[in-house]
Design an enzyme around this catalytic site. Structure first.
Site, mmCIF file in Angstrom:
data_model
loop_
_atom_site.group_PDB
_atom_site.id
_atom_site.type_symbol
_atom_site.label_atom_id
_atom_site.label_comp_id
_atom_site.label_asym_id
_atom_site.label_seq_id
_atom_site.Cartn_x
_atom_site.Cartn_y
_atom_site.Cartn_z
ATOM 1 N N ASP A 39 0.841 -1.205 0.000
ATOM 2 C CA ASP A 39 0.000 0.000 0.000
ATOM 3 C C ASP A 39 0.870 1.246 0.000
ATOM 4 O OD1 ASP A 39 -3.268 0.131 0.798
ATOM 5 O OD2 ASP A 39 -2.187 2.034 0.972
ATOM 6 N N ASN B 202 -5.691 -4.883 -6.381
ATOM 7 C CA ASN B 202 -6.894 -4.324 -5.790
ATOM 8 C C ASN B 202 -6.818 -2.824 -5.512
ATOM 9 O OD1 ASN B 202 -9.340 -4.395 -3.894
ATOM 10 N ND2 ASN B 202 -7.664 -3.859 -2.494
ATOM 11 N N TYR C 285 -13.233 6.721 -13.655
ATOM 12 C CA TYR C 285 -13.337 5.489 -12.877
ATOM 13 C C TYR C 285 -14.052 4.404 -13.695
ATOM 14 C CZ TYR C 285 -14.370 2.450 -8.865
ATOM 15 O OH TYR C 285 -14.445 1.394 -8.000
ATOM 16 N N LYS D 259 -12.371 0.915 -14.867
ATOM 17 C CA LYS D 259 -12.833 -0.396 -14.392
ATOM 18 C C LYS D 259 -13.328 -1.262 -15.558
ATOM 19 C CE LYS D 259 -11.829 0.002 -10.021
ATOM 20 N NZ LYS D 259 -10.836 -0.861 -9.389
HETATM 21 P P1 NAI Z 1 -10.082 1.951 0.154
HETATM 22 O O1 NAI Z 1 -9.932 3.404 -0.208
HETATM 23 O O2 NAI Z 1 -10.488 1.562 1.514
HETATM 24 O O3 NAI Z 1 -8.743 1.153 -0.212
HETATM 25 C C1 NAI Z 1 -7.925 1.460 -1.307
HETATM 26 C C2 NAI Z 1 -6.488 1.271 -0.870
HETATM 27 O O4 NAI Z 1 -5.638 1.471 -2.002
HETATM 28 C C3 NAI Z 1 -6.049 2.278 0.201
HETATM 29 O O5 NAI Z 1 -5.443 1.622 1.287
HETATM 30 C C4 NAI Z 1 -5.072 3.172 -0.541
HETATM 31 O O6 NAI Z 1 -4.033 3.697 0.298
HETATM 32 C C5 NAI Z 1 -4.530 2.220 -1.584
HETATM 33 N N1 NAI Z 1 -3.957 2.926 -2.726
HETATM 34 C C6 NAI Z 1 -4.485 3.968 -3.407
HETATM 35 N N2 NAI Z 1 -3.650 4.362 -4.364
HETATM 36 C C7 NAI Z 1 -2.570 3.554 -4.309
HETATM 37 C C8 NAI Z 1 -1.372 3.460 -5.035
HETATM 38 N N3 NAI Z 1 -1.100 4.317 -6.037
HETATM 39 N N4 NAI Z 1 -0.476 2.506 -4.709
HETATM 40 C C9 NAI Z 1 -0.725 1.653 -3.684
HETATM 41 N N5 NAI Z 1 -1.847 1.689 -2.949
HETATM 42 C C10 NAI Z 1 -2.754 2.631 -3.260
HETATM 43 O O7 NAI Z 1 -11.144 1.409 -0.902
HETATM 44 P P2 NAI Z 1 -11.743 -0.051 -1.157
HETATM 45 O O8 NAI Z 1 -13.199 0.127 -1.245
HETATM 46 O O9 NAI Z 1 -11.177 -1.057 -0.248
HETATM 47 O O10 NAI Z 1 -11.210 -0.276 -2.649
HETATM 48 C C11 NAI Z 1 -10.500 -1.421 -3.074
HETATM 49 C C12 NAI Z 1 -10.826 -1.654 -4.529
HETATM 50 O O11 NAI Z 1 -12.213 -1.971 -4.644
HETATM 51 C C13 NAI Z 1 -10.590 -0.460 -5.449
HETATM 52 O O12 NAI Z 1 -10.008 -0.904 -6.663
HETATM 53 C C14 NAI Z 1 -11.982 0.070 -5.694
HETATM 54 O O13 NAI Z 1 -12.084 0.766 -6.896
HETATM 55 C C15 NAI Z 1 -12.778 -1.225 -5.693
HETATM 56 N N6 NAI Z 1 -14.212 -1.084 -5.495
HETATM 57 C C16 NAI Z 1 -14.702 -0.584 -4.323
HETATM 58 C C17 NAI Z 1 -16.056 -0.476 -4.141
HETATM 59 C C18 NAI Z 1 -16.649 0.071 -2.878
HETATM 60 O O14 NAI Z 1 -17.862 0.330 -2.847
HETATM 61 N N7 NAI Z 1 -15.909 0.268 -1.814
HETATM 62 C C19 NAI Z 1 -17.006 -0.850 -5.200
HETATM 63 C C20 NAI Z 1 -16.386 -1.389 -6.374
HETATM 64 C C21 NAI Z 1 -15.032 -1.481 -6.509
#
Ligand code: NAI
Length: 252
Positions: free
Chosen positions: A36, A89, A154, A158
């Site tokens: 991360d 992810n 986005y 995706k």
């Molecule tokens: P989150 O914001 O809790 O987690 C995302 C993580 O990615 C964070 O820990 C962040 O620090 C890390 N991150 C961001 N940019 C980064 C980079 N350049 N390099 C390394 N790490 C990086 O969000 P969540 O919900 O856990 O998202 C995880 C995945 O799920 C994402 O791809 C998101 O698009 C996808 N997603 C989430 C949904 C939701 O409703 N929460 C719905 C559909 C997809």
């Protein structure tokens, strides 16, 4: 233990879905590299796994950077002796239309959500090939399948994840590498709160709207994690190129 002796990399491992999946993979016996940008939070996840008796390391990286991806893979191989499972992810969202989106924002969303997966696959596939196979899971989104409003970069990114997954599955299936996408609907993580902030909406009202689907609630991170565990494990041995939807019926 469905993942005994397996070695996994989870990007965005400090966030909602990534943390839950890192913990779920470790609970099934996998050694997990928690990757991360937020290294302190990644360290906390790795410590939580170790305290529960599992094996984990935290690695700081920007997944859009090729040197960072190469370092992540080298570290995981050095720590664990190989990589069998990758969960691509990490992701970010910008809640803007095409008119409102800057070129820099467009490129950043594609860098984190799409280029990251290309880079990881470019460098991990040869290692998996040499080992006789592996499982790669990419986080798409319901919006990568059906689109959505005020999130042009986005939705485009995706959609690219879903189709890139199919292309990867075709190219690398003969080497025993399975590649699937998991496509969540609204899941209770920091991302939803960030969306409410970007749209200047009340958080509680935004979350209530996210629960308006057949199962009448948002998803929880561990529910996506269990789908990823299944795709990572041999229980899904004949599944590749698929777009698995985990959304409480939101696509319908
Ligand atoms: P989150 O914001 O809790 O987690 C995302 C993580 O990615 C964070 O820990 C962040 O620090 C890390 N991150 C961001 N940019 C980064 C980079 N350049 N390099 C390394 N790490 C990086 O969000 P969540 O919900 O856990 O998202 C995880 C995945 O799920 C994402 O791809 C998101 O698009 C996808 N997603 C989430 C949904 C939701 O409703 N929460 C719905 C559909 C997809």
């Amino acid at each position: 233990m469905r993942l005994e002796n397996k070695k996994a990399i989870v990007t965005g491992g400090a966030g909602g879905i990534g943390r839950a999946t890192s913990i779920a993979l470790a609970a099934e016996g996998a050694a997990v590299a928690v990757v991360d940008l937020n290294v302190e939070a990644a360290e906390a996840v790795a410590a939580e796994i170790r305290e529960a008796g599992g094996t984990a390391v935290a690695i700081s990286a920007d997944v859009s950077s090729e040197p960072d991806i190469e370092r992540v893979i080298a570290t995981a191989v050095a720590e664990f002796g190989g990589v069998d499972v990758v969960f691509n992810n990490a992701g970010i969202i910008r809640r803007t239309t095409a008119v409102e989106t800057t070129v820099e924002e467009w490129d950043r969303v594609f860098g984190v959500n799409v280029r990251s997966i290309f880079l990881m696959c470019k460098h991990i596939v040869p290692i998996m090939e040499a080992a006789g196979g592996g499982s790669i899971i990419n986080t798409g989104s319901g919006w990568g399948l059906k689109g959505g409003g005020q999130a042009i970069s986005y939705c485009a990114s995706k959609g690219a994840v879903v189709n890139m997954t199919r292309a990867l599955a075709i190219d690398h299936g003969p080497a025993g590498i399975r590649v699937n996408s998991v496509n969540p609907g609204d899941v209770n993580t920091g991302m939803l709160r960030e969306e409410a902030r970007q749209l200047a909406q009340d958080t509680n009202a935004f979350l209530a709207e996210a629960a308006d689907r057949p199962l009448r609630r948002m998803g929880e991170p561990h529910e996506v994690a269990q789908a990823v565990v299944w795709l990572a494990s041999d229980d899904s041995s004949y599944v590749t190129g698929s777009a698995l939807v985990v959304d409480g019926g939101g696509i319908a």
